[in-house]
Enzyme design. Structure first.
Site, mmCIF file in Angstrom:
data_model
loop_
_atom_site.group_PDB
_atom_site.id
_atom_site.type_symbol
_atom_site.label_atom_id
_atom_site.label_comp_id
_atom_site.label_asym_id
_atom_site.label_seq_id
_atom_site.Cartn_x
_atom_site.Cartn_y
_atom_site.Cartn_z
ATOM 1 N N HIS A 476 0.833 -1.208 0.000
ATOM 2 C CA HIS A 476 0.000 0.000 0.000
ATOM 3 C C HIS A 476 0.866 1.256 0.000
ATOM 4 O O HIS A 476 0.690 2.143 -0.840
ATOM 5 C CB HIS A 476 -0.911 -0.012 1.225
ATOM 6 C CG HIS A 476 -1.755 1.219 1.368
ATOM 7 N ND1 HIS A 476 -3.066 1.287 0.953
ATOM 8 C CD2 HIS A 476 -1.464 2.462 1.881
ATOM 9 C CE1 HIS A 476 -3.547 2.492 1.193
ATOM 10 N NE2 HIS A 476 -2.592 3.228 1.759
ATOM 11 N N GLU A 477 1.777 1.340 0.939
ATOM 12 C CA GLU A 477 2.606 2.547 1.024
ATOM 13 C C GLU A 477 3.475 2.707 -0.211
ATOM 14 O O GLU A 477 3.780 3.833 -0.627
ATOM 15 C CB GLU A 477 3.470 2.521 2.295
ATOM 16 C CG GLU A 477 2.678 2.561 3.585
ATOM 17 C CD GLU A 477 1.716 3.742 3.670
ATOM 18 O OE1 GLU A 477 2.035 4.819 3.117
ATOM 19 O OE2 GLU A 477 0.646 3.593 4.281
ATOM 20 N N HIS A 480 1.807 4.698 -2.853
ATOM 21 C CA HIS A 480 2.052 6.139 -2.698
ATOM 22 C C HIS A 480 3.431 6.502 -3.263
ATOM 23 O O HIS A 480 3.593 7.537 -3.925
ATOM 24 C CB HIS A 480 2.005 6.527 -1.224
ATOM 25 C CG HIS A 480 0.643 6.499 -0.613
ATOM 26 N ND1 HIS A 480 -0.433 7.182 -1.134
ATOM 27 C CD2 HIS A 480 0.186 5.886 0.523
ATOM 28 C CE1 HIS A 480 -1.501 6.992 -0.370
ATOM 29 N NE2 HIS A 480 -1.153 6.205 0.638
ATOM 30 N N HIS A 483 3.327 6.836 -6.897
ATOM 31 C CA HIS A 483 2.659 8.081 -7.282
ATOM 32 C C HIS A 483 3.670 9.228 -7.282
ATOM 33 O O HIS A 483 3.629 10.113 -8.149
ATOM 34 C CB HIS A 483 1.514 8.361 -6.315
ATOM 35 C CG HIS A 483 0.404 9.165 -6.895
ATOM 36 N ND1 HIS A 483 -0.749 9.456 -6.193
ATOM 37 C CD2 HIS A 483 0.233 9.765 -8.100
ATOM 38 C CE1 HIS A 483 -1.562 10.184 -6.936
ATOM 39 N NE2 HIS A 483 -0.989 10.386 -8.101
#
Length: 696
Positions: A476-477, A480, A483
């Protein structure tokens, strides 16, 4: 010694020179940076030449470089490895930085300069491309939302509110860390640890020794649910751990007071936010927040939460009935309690049955470095062609942080990622990504991002083994991180994760799907001693059991509802002090129809960092809103599947997602980026199916 923060770093990727930066340097550089930025913006505001893209937008983005550089280097170090001086810096500068921001955002000359550029563009005297137009629109909207139209006396009250709110949020975060440490449960009888493996017990002993204690110490994570509750067979210890978790911040001394009591602070924050929203012309703080999200309105947020509440609660109640039967087999006559749920659910999975799988069985197969390299990094390579190369000579913000250079497929440098995996007493709870350097074509900067988690460190001589939840969090991290790394924009203020709060979690949630991909699992889930891959039948059972449980969804939904309650309630109806916090919580959950007591909120108000110490106030719903887009995007990836890549993990699919969505970052309106990628608005039916709600 020259302060290394007062000039651009000469290290690769402009990585801050953490080996020489001191806390004293941070203080000096923040002071200098504020003065520098105000001077540069004053020059911009008083420029006599007609407004252009270069002398307004470009000049704005380059102003305040020292302050930006310093704060980016400091925030991550403070969050991940704090000390008394870093806490003091935060406390001292938080209100001053709020005042500094107000000085800029309430400067009529700066606002006039932006308006002049807009007027010239509308008249055809200046040409704006899509990115120019959007950054100008956002800057103008920022001024209008932050009080530029208020008369002087009301502006002064706004300044007071912003300064006090900054101070209170900083104090809330400080007490939160202190309270989490204080809530740790000391165990002196090893028999109470039945159900834990030797490695887990060794880790608990290490935690106890680190605090000068004999025996074992169960430390508390930031969420209500504690990972150890999946395994503890001793019901009494489960109750102690659960009670320690849910009781944080509520006052634990005999007189009802505590050095870690956050209730008065959070009530004060909620009341000040309400007053500020009214001052700015909004019905409440939630309306102020939602206006700039993809949701746009409070009605839209409430509609989504309200539509899900009945069905999710019903699923959780059915799950509780099944768990009650299992509890009675172990403890005849016992009544199911909150501290039983995780343990019994794990045992239920271990017992088998269609779709069942006990994820505890995976732990010997989930060694951290293998998951990182053969899972997280490998998935990014398969999709985007990028590769990762550790730079051991580069120093992160702690000795435990590792720096990896990220390269494009042709070998050119793309940026860097700092991995900081393990928990420590000086690190706040949870997991997060930050940008130390933002990507920018205007400035020529390559991105430097961080990935900060709280994986339990290995005991000496033992491997670092992860839970399945740890694995999902790491993926999940890293979503980011991608991104930030794959951002392809001109303006640093619009780079990476500079998107609406209810959009920012979308790419990170999409990245979780690759943890479940069978081909990836075969690569990264290998026994730490034998190297044998996870059995194929385990993969099938794990993937088949992926549908979210009612418990998980309801705990999230409850936290989202609490967030909205604190930020939609009129000032006159908010508690006046901390003594009414628990009553307020209970009433809010009851009104929403989710009061089911066996499933606590993922965060109770007293330790809800996202909304009282972080940037998610009235925005915690964003995880659910983003999941609508996430589930729709997973369906898109499945549509791109090719032979040998049934999940859609192809370079072609990755290139499209990178170009049309990740690369655009915040350079255009978020939903427009989504529509260009997907060809339509997101379809909520995919999320409903994931949650087990069918076509509800």
């Amino acid at each position: 010694m020259t302060n290394p923060l007062l000039s651009p770093s000469t290290l690769p990727f402009a990585l801050p020179d953490y080996a020489t930066i001191t806390d004293a340097h941070v203080r000096e550089a923040i002071e200098a940076g504020m003065t520098e930025q105000l001077a540069e913006l004053r020059a911009l505001a008083t420029e006599s030449a007609p407004a252009t893209v270069e002398n307004v937008l470009h000049a704005w983005e380059t102003a305040g470089a020292t302050l930006d550089r310093t704060l980016a280097a400091f925030w991550v170090a403070k969050s991940a490895d704090t000390n008394d001086e870093r806490d003091a810096i935060m406390a001292d500068f938080a209100p001053r930085l709020a005042q500094h921001s107000d000085t800029i955002m309430l400067d009529a000359d700066l606002y006039a300069r932006l308006k002049q550029l807009r007027e010239r563009a509308d008249a055809g005297q200046v040409e704006l491309d899509e990115q120019d137009d959007f950054v100008l629109t956002e800057r103008l909207r920022g001024y209008e939302r932050n009080g530029i139209a208020l008369e002087e006396g009301r502006q002064e009250r706004l300044r007071e509110l912003n300064a006090e709110l900054a101070t209170l949020s900083t104090e809330f975060e400080r007490l939160l860390v202190k309270g989490r440490l204080a809530a740790a449960v000391h165990v002196t009888d090893e028999a109470e640890l039945a159900g834990l493996g030797d490695a887990d017990k060794a880790g608990l002993r290490e935690s106890a020794q680190a605090r000068g204690l004999d025996g074992w110490l169960v430390t508390i994570t930031n969420t209500t649910g504690q990972p150890i509750l999946d395994s503890l067979e001793d019901r009494g210890l489960r109750e102690r751990v659960f009670s320690a978790s849910v009781g944080r911040g509520l006052g634990s001394d005999d007189d009802g007071d505590s050095e870690t009591d956050t209730r008065d602070i959070l009530v004060r924050i909620a009341r000040l936010r309400s007053e500020r929203a009214t001052l700015l012309g909004y019905e409440h703080h939630a309306a102020y927040t939602h206006e700039v999200g993809c949701a746009r309105t409070t009605d839209a947020v409430n509609d989504l939460l309200g539509r899900l509440a009945p069905g999710v609660t019903e699923i959780a109640q059915r799950e509780a009935t099944a768990l009650q039967g299992l509890l009675e087999q172990q403890h005849p006559g016992a009544e199911l309690q909150g501290w039983d749920w995780q343990f019994l659910s794990a045992r239920q999975q271990a017992a088998g049955g269609e779709g069942s799988f006990d994820t505890d069985r995976l732990k010997p197969y989930l060694e951290f470095d293998r998951v990182l390299h053969d899972g997280v990094f490998a998935a990014a390579t398969a999709l985007y062609g990028i590769t990762f190369h550790e730079r051991q000579e580069l120093v992160g913000y702690t000795d435990e942080a590792r720096v990896f250079e990220v390269r494009e497929e042709d070998g050119t440098a793309l940026g860097a990622v700092v991995i900081d995996a393990y928990t420590r007493p000086t690190k706040k709870g949870g997991a997060w990504m930050t940008s130390i350097v933002k990507q920018s074509h205007l400035l020529g900067d390559l991105p430097v991002v961080t990935n900060t988690c709280n994986v339990p460190p290995a005991a000496p001589g033992s491997p670092s083994l992860m839970t399945w939840t740890n694995v999902i969090t790491l993926f999940h991290e890293f979503g980011h991180d991608l991104h930030g790394l794959l951002s392809d924009v001109r303006y640093p203020s619009r780079a990476g994760t500079s998107v609406p709060r209810d959009f920012v979690e979308f790419p990170s949630q999409v990245n979780e799907i690759w943890a479940w991909e069978p081909a990836m699992l075969q690569r990264f889930a290998r026994h730490h001693e034998t190297g044998e891959p996870i059995p194929a039948e385990w993969i099938d059972a794990l993937v088949a059991n992926r549908t979210e449980t009612g418990y998980h969804t309801l705990e999230l939904l409850k936290a989202m509802i609490l967030d909205q309650a604190w930020h939609q309630t009129p000032l006159a109806e908010l508690p006046e002090d901390g003594s009414a916090v628990e009553e307020f919580e209970a009433a809010a959950l009851e009104r929403a129809g989710v009061a089911f007591p066996l499933v606590p909120p993922r965060y109770r108000s007293a330790y809800f960092h996202h909304i009282f110490g972080g940037g998610y106030s009235a925005g915690y719903y964003s995880y659910l809103w983003s999941e609508v887009m996430d589930a729709d995007t997973v369906a898109w990836f499945r549509e791109q599947a090719e032979e040998g890549s049934p999940g859609g993990m192809t370079r072609a699919a990755g290139a499209t997602f990178r170009r049309e969505l990740l690369g655009r970052a915040g350079s255009i309106e978020a939903l427009e980026a989504y529509r260009r990628f997907r060809g339509s608005d997101p379809d909520v039916s995919h999320l409903l199916a994931r949650l087990g709600l069918g076509a509800a």
